[in-house]
Design a protein around this motif. Structure first.
Motif, PDB file in Angstrom:
ATOM      1  N   GLU A  87      -5.918  12.922  -3.000  1.00  0.00           N
ATOM      2  CA  GLU A  87      -7.090  12.566  -2.192  1.00  0.00           C
ATOM      3  C   GLU A  87      -8.255  12.044  -3.029  1.00  0.00           C
ATOM      4  O   GLU A  87      -9.004  11.167  -2.589  1.00  0.00           O
ATOM      5  CB  GLU A  87      -7.558  13.791  -1.394  1.00  0.00           C
ATOM      6  CG  GLU A  87      -6.544  14.319  -0.396  1.00  0.00           C
ATOM      7  CD  GLU A  87      -6.525  13.532   0.900  1.00  0.00           C
ATOM      8  OE1 GLU A  87      -7.190  12.481   0.962  1.00  0.00           O
ATOM      9  OE2 GLU A  87      -5.854  13.972   1.849  1.00  0.00           O
ATOM     10  N   ASP A  88      -8.430  12.585  -4.222  1.00  0.00           N
ATOM     11  CA  ASP A  88      -9.608  12.244  -5.011  1.00  0.00           C
ATOM     12  C   ASP A  88      -9.335  11.169  -6.052  1.00  0.00           C
ATOM     13  O   ASP A  88     -10.159  10.936  -6.942  1.00  0.00           O
ATOM     14  CB  ASP A  88     -10.144  13.504  -5.707  1.00  0.00           C
ATOM     15  CG  ASP A  88     -10.639  14.535  -4.710  1.00  0.00           C
ATOM     16  OD1 ASP A  88     -11.163  14.120  -3.657  1.00  0.00           O
ATOM     17  OD2 ASP A  88     -10.494  15.745  -4.971  1.00  0.00           O
ATOM     18  N   VAL A  89      -8.172  10.522  -5.967  1.00  0.00           N
ATOM     19  CA  VAL A  89      -7.824   9.468  -6.914  1.00  0.00           C
ATOM     20  C   VAL A  89      -7.985   8.114  -6.244  1.00  0.00           C
ATOM     21  O   VAL A  89      -7.419   7.869  -5.178  1.00  0.00           O
ATOM     22  CB  VAL A  89      -6.382   9.641  -7.439  1.00  0.00           C
ATOM     23  CG1 VAL A  89      -5.960   8.412  -8.236  1.00  0.00           C
ATOM     24  CG2 VAL A  89      -6.284  10.890  -8.306  1.00  0.00           C
ATOM     25  N   HIS A  90      -8.772   7.250  -6.870  1.00  0.00           N
ATOM     26  CA  HIS A  90      -8.994   5.909  -6.332  1.00  0.00           C
ATOM     27  C   HIS A  90      -8.894   4.897  -7.470  1.00  0.00           C
ATOM     28  O   HIS A  90      -9.885   4.451  -8.028  1.00  0.00           O
ATOM     29  CB  HIS A  90     -10.351   5.814  -5.638  1.00  0.00           C
ATOM     30  CG  HIS A  90     -10.543   6.811  -4.545  1.00  0.00           C
ATOM     31  ND1 HIS A  90      -9.912   6.711  -3.327  1.00  0.00           N
ATOM     32  CD2 HIS A  90     -11.262   7.962  -4.507  1.00  0.00           C
ATOM     33  CE1 HIS A  90     -10.239   7.745  -2.579  1.00  0.00           C
ATOM     34  NE2 HIS A  90     -11.056   8.520  -3.264  1.00  0.00           N
ATOM     35  N   ILE A  91      -7.649   4.562  -7.823  1.00  0.00           N
ATOM     36  CA  ILE A  91      -7.414   3.529  -8.824  1.00  0.00           C
ATOM     37  C   ILE A  91      -7.767   2.181  -8.203  1.00  0.00           C
ATOM     38  O   ILE A  91      -7.580   1.963  -7.005  1.00  0.00           O
ATOM     39  CB  ILE A  91      -5.928   3.538  -9.265  1.00  0.00           C
ATOM     40  CG1 ILE A  91      -5.517   4.932  -9.762  1.00  0.00           C
ATOM     41  CG2 ILE A  91      -5.691   2.495 -10.337  1.00  0.00           C
ATOM     42  CD1 ILE A  91      -6.227   5.396 -10.989  1.00  0.00           C
ATOM     43  N   ASP A  92      -8.276   1.253  -9.026  1.00  0.00           N
ATOM     44  CA  ASP A  92      -8.671  -0.061  -8.512  1.00  0.00           C
ATOM     45  C   ASP A  92      -7.581  -0.666  -7.650  1.00  0.00           C
ATOM     46  O   ASP A  92      -6.417  -0.747  -8.057  1.00  0.00           O
ATOM     47  CB  ASP A  92      -8.972  -1.015  -9.672  1.00  0.00           C
ATOM     48  CG  ASP A  92     -10.314  -0.725 -10.309  1.00  0.00           C
ATOM     49  OD1 ASP A  92     -11.051   0.104  -9.769  1.00  0.00           O
ATOM     50  OD2 ASP A  92     -10.607  -1.323 -11.362  1.00  0.00           O
ATOM     51  N   THR A  93      -7.951  -1.098  -6.464  1.00  0.00           N
ATOM     52  CA  THR A  93      -6.997  -1.635  -5.504  1.00  0.00           C
ATOM     53  C   THR A  93      -6.922  -3.150  -5.615  1.00  0.00           C
ATOM     54  O   THR A  93      -7.841  -3.802  -6.098  1.00  0.00           O
ATOM     55  CB  THR A  93      -7.394  -1.233  -4.078  1.00  0.00           C
ATOM     56  OG1 THR A  93      -8.772  -1.533  -3.877  1.00  0.00           O
ATOM     57  CG2 THR A  93      -7.165   0.249  -3.872  1.00  0.00           C
TER      58      THR A  93
ATOM     59  N   ASN B 263       0.803  -1.224   0.000  1.00  0.00           N
ATOM     60  CA  ASN B 263       0.000   0.000   0.000  1.00  0.00           C
ATOM     61  C   ASN B 263       0.837   1.275   0.000  1.00  0.00           C
ATOM     62  O   ASN B 263       0.352   2.343   0.366  1.00  0.00           O
ATOM     63  CB  ASN B 263      -0.972   0.025   1.187  1.00  0.00           C
ATOM     64  CG  ASN B 263      -2.282   0.715   0.843  1.00  0.00           C
ATOM     65  OD1 ASN B 263      -2.731   0.675  -0.299  1.00  0.00           O
ATOM     66  ND2 ASN B 263      -2.899   1.346   1.823  1.00  0.00           N
ATOM     67  N   ALA B 264       2.102   1.172  -0.437  1.00  0.00           N
ATOM     68  CA  ALA B 264       2.940   2.371  -0.563  1.00  0.00           C
ATOM     69  C   ALA B 264       2.554   3.198  -1.778  1.00  0.00           C
ATOM     70  O   ALA B 264       2.923   4.370  -1.873  1.00  0.00           O
ATOM     71  CB  ALA B 264       4.418   1.981  -0.644  1.00  0.00           C
ATOM     72  N   GLY B 265       1.820   2.578  -2.706  1.00  0.00           N
ATOM     73  CA  GLY B 265       1.392   3.294  -3.906  1.00  0.00           C
ATOM     74  C   GLY B 265       1.933   2.705  -5.193  1.00  0.00           C
ATOM     75  O   GLY B 265       1.846   3.343  -6.244  1.00  0.00           O
ATOM     76  N   LYS B 266       2.448   1.489  -5.146  1.00  0.00           N
ATOM     77  CA  LYS B 266       3.025   0.866  -6.338  1.00  0.00           C
ATOM     78  C   LYS B 266       2.002   0.736  -7.462  1.00  0.00           C
ATOM     79  O   LYS B 266       2.279   1.095  -8.612  1.00  0.00           O
ATOM     80  CB  LYS B 266       3.591  -0.518  -5.992  1.00  0.00           C
ATOM     81  CG  LYS B 266       4.710  -0.523  -4.969  1.00  0.00           C
ATOM     82  CD  LYS B 266       5.277  -1.916  -4.753  1.00  0.00           C
ATOM     83  CE  LYS B 266       4.298  -2.878  -4.124  1.00  0.00           C
ATOM     84  NZ  LYS B 266       3.969  -2.528  -2.717  1.00  0.00           N
ATOM     85  N   SER B 267       0.834   0.194  -7.130  1.00  0.00           N
ATOM     86  CA  SER B 267      -0.174  -0.052  -8.163  1.00  0.00           C
ATOM     87  C   SER B 267      -0.596   1.243  -8.850  1.00  0.00           C
ATOM     88  O   SER B 267      -0.760   1.296 -10.070  1.00  0.00           O
ATOM     89  CB  SER B 267      -1.407  -0.735  -7.561  1.00  0.00           C
ATOM     90  OG  SER B 267      -1.077  -1.992  -7.031  1.00  0.00           O
ATOM     91  N   THR B 268      -0.769   2.298  -8.056  1.00  0.00           N
ATOM     92  CA  THR B 268      -1.180   3.582  -8.616  1.00  0.00           C
ATOM     93  C   THR B 268      -0.085   4.171  -9.494  1.00  0.00           C
ATOM     94  O   THR B 268      -0.364   4.708 -10.578  1.00  0.00           O
ATOM     95  CB  THR B 268      -1.536   4.558  -7.482  1.00  0.00           C
ATOM     96  OG1 THR B 268      -2.635   4.025  -6.735  1.00  0.00           O
ATOM     97  CG2 THR B 268      -1.931   5.920  -8.024  1.00  0.00           C
ATOM     98  N   LEU B 269       1.164   4.072  -9.053  1.00  0.00           N
ATOM     99  CA  LEU B 269       2.264   4.597  -9.857  1.00  0.00           C
ATOM    100  C   LEU B 269       2.421   3.836 -11.165  1.00  0.00           C
ATOM    101  O   LEU B 269       2.707   4.432 -12.212  1.00  0.00           O
ATOM    102  CB  LEU B 269       3.577   4.574  -9.074  1.00  0.00           C
ATOM    103  CG  LEU B 269       3.972   5.920  -8.442  1.00  0.00           C
ATOM    104  CD1 LEU B 269       3.001   6.292  -7.329  1.00  0.00           C
ATOM    105  CD2 LEU B 269       5.397   5.878  -7.912  1.00  0.00           C
TER     106      LEU B 269
END
Length: 512
Positions: A237-243, A22-28
């Motif tokens: 804050e308003d970004v929610h890429i599929d987790t 949950n460090a942000g890998k998927s979003t990056l």
């Protein structure tokens, strides 16, 4: 823009690792896929091994992690099974179903799984090579941390993959949790020398405020370990890429309340103005909770994840989502009295009730399961005259149909086959090719269809029905959900363009 292929003829690649889950890998990875696609490259995401209960089905009928499916959407390419050749779907704290090349392989313990890693390692390298022969670039995602020294010898997802594939890497750290500099430094310090040299840059993620407040910290970090920080990304804050898994659900900012309208709100909802109160039962093996993302984007919907009768309150709509441990999650509900609370709300017509896949199976009379839980026949909640029998063959398909007078599309992922009892009174409400998939009775609805709320006309019709029954106002969001998703990808890519040293990042990747 050109991608410099090495002498092997394979396209360049980059491994995105993190200091933790949950460090942000998927979003990056999603943002980088979109960014490279905007620059004219055909780019593919890749994660050799994903542990997740959120999954999707490719057009070829293979099951992969939802995160990689979403990243392929960001890249504007069709998702393939090579993008996630190994998917681990936990069924308990000790066991998981292992999906290999998009098909169920076996249910096994962690110790049993480790014995299979050598053969799986060569297989995932083959998948990576196929992608690099097909696309202009590949952005690979690691899992957890590459510095898990207990797992390093048999690693098949982090820097051992990058090393065999001849790819450089970056490491992402979450500053919002605190201790980001120690996490970044400690990660590379624990790596073996041959893998440490692959790490060419750090990214600090989820920063709130002015990056200048960091002062000389990034330069000091580089002096200590020789690795530059190539940028600081803000908290989006308003970004929610599929987790990809339940870590994101656990960490979702929610506030428990037993009031009727001011309850637990999902980030992205509008609790101050929302009219429709939607509660999702958050049982331990809740899967494919991304099915509910389109609801969270509706301005008149407050979407809540609840774990107790007190948190349930009096919602207008209760959703029982998918489950990778249907019988166990139903028992979890029973030990907390949630099954009775949900049933009472439905029987007294206080709430509309929707079950999706595993949740649908729970609503029926019986669940006959010698595949997943191996408990045999388990009594269901008895709210629908249907019965479920688990089969070894997993249903994996893209389907389309009609419901509430609107077209609906989605996908199926299940072992359990649901059939209406011959003497049942339930009536069909969702149809595939003139055949009923969903059954309903007294405002209790069930279906096997994942992703159904992404169909805009159906979502609006269903929520309008719920609002009418409960005397609520509901003004449908006029923006299609698919467009909102594309805006999310662009928002991440825009932030990366603005905040990262892209020339350095592309150089690390081997792209000019």
């Amino acid at each position: 823009m050109a991608a410099h292929s090495p002498s092997s003829g394979l396209a360049p690649g980059l491994m995105v690792c993190g200091t933790a889950s949950n460090a942000g890998k998927s979003t990056l990875v999603a943002g980088l896929c979109r960014l490279l696609a905007r620059r004219g490259l055909r780019v593919a995401p890749f994660k050799s091994q994903n542990m997740a209960l959120n999954s999707a089905v490719t057009l070829s009928g293979h099951e992969i992690g939802r995160a990689q499916f979403s990243q392929a959407q960001a890249a504007g390419v069709e998702a393939t099974v090579d993008m996630n050749p190994v998917l681990i779907k936990p069924t308990s704290d000790t066991d998981a179903q292992v999906v290999v090349n998009g098909r169920p392989y076996a249910t096994m313990s962690a110790a049993e799984y480790h014995k299979h890693k050598p053969e799986l390692f060569e297989m995932v390298l083959d998948s990576l090579a196929r992608l690099r022969r097909t696309f202009d670039a590949v952005v690979a995602e690691g899992a957890g941390s590459p510095a898990e020294i207990n797992l390093a010898p048999t690693d098949i997802v982090n820097l051992r993959v990058a090393e065999r594939g001849g790819m450089n890497a970056i490491v992402v750290g979450d500053i919002d949790l605190g201790g980001v500099f120690a996490s970044l430094y400690g990660t590379v310090a624990l790596l073996p020398t041959e893998q440490r040299r692959l790490v060419r840059g750090f990214v600090i993620n989820k920063f709130r405020g002015d990056p200048q407040l960091l002062g000389d910290a990034t330069a000091d970090l580089e002096k200590r370990c020789g690795i530059p920080t190539i940028g600081v990304l803000p908290m989006l804050e308003d970004v929610h890429i599929d987790t990809e898994d339940s870590v994101a659900l656990r960490d979702m900012p929610i506030v428990a309340s037993d009031t009727d309208r001011d309850c637990t709100h999902r980030a992205g909802a509008h609790p101050s103005t929302a009219q429709l109160n939607v509660a999702v039962i958050a049982y331990p093996c809740l899967s494919n909770f991304t099915d509910l993302d389109p609801l969270a984007n509706e301005g008149d919907v407050s979407l809540r994840f609840v774990r107790s009768v007190r948190e349930l309150g009096h919602p207008d709509l209760i959703v029982l989502g998918g489950s990778k441990a249907t019988a166990a999650d139903l028992e979890w509900m029973r030990t907390r009295g949630l099954d009775q609370a949900v049933a009472t709300a439905a029987r007294k017509r206080r709430s509309v009730l929707l079950g999706i896949c595993g949740g649908y199976q729970m609503l029926g009379r019986t669940i006959d399961d010698d595949v997943e839980s191996r408990l045999g026949v388990v009594e269901g909640m008895g709210l629908l005259d249907v019965e479920t029998r688990f089969e070894h063959d997993k249903m994996l398909a893209h389907v389309s149909g009609t419901a509430f007078g609107a077209a609906v599309t989605g996908y199926q992922i299940h072992h359990g086959r649901v059939r209406r009892k011959p003497d049942g009174t339930a009536t069909p409400w969702l149809w595939f090719n003139q055949e009923p998939d969903g059954w309903c009775a007294d405002e209790v609805y069930g279906t096997t269809l994942h992703g159904l709320f992404e169909s805009d006309d159906f979502r609006r019709a269903f929520l309008t029905h719920v609002a009418t029954l409960n005397g609520c106002r509901y003004d449908p969001d006029p923006v299609p959900f698919s467009e909102r998703r594309q805006r999310q990808f662009d928002a991440v890519a825009d932030a990366m363009e603005e905040c990262l040293d892209m020339s350095t990042l592309l150089e690390i990747m081997g792209i000019s």
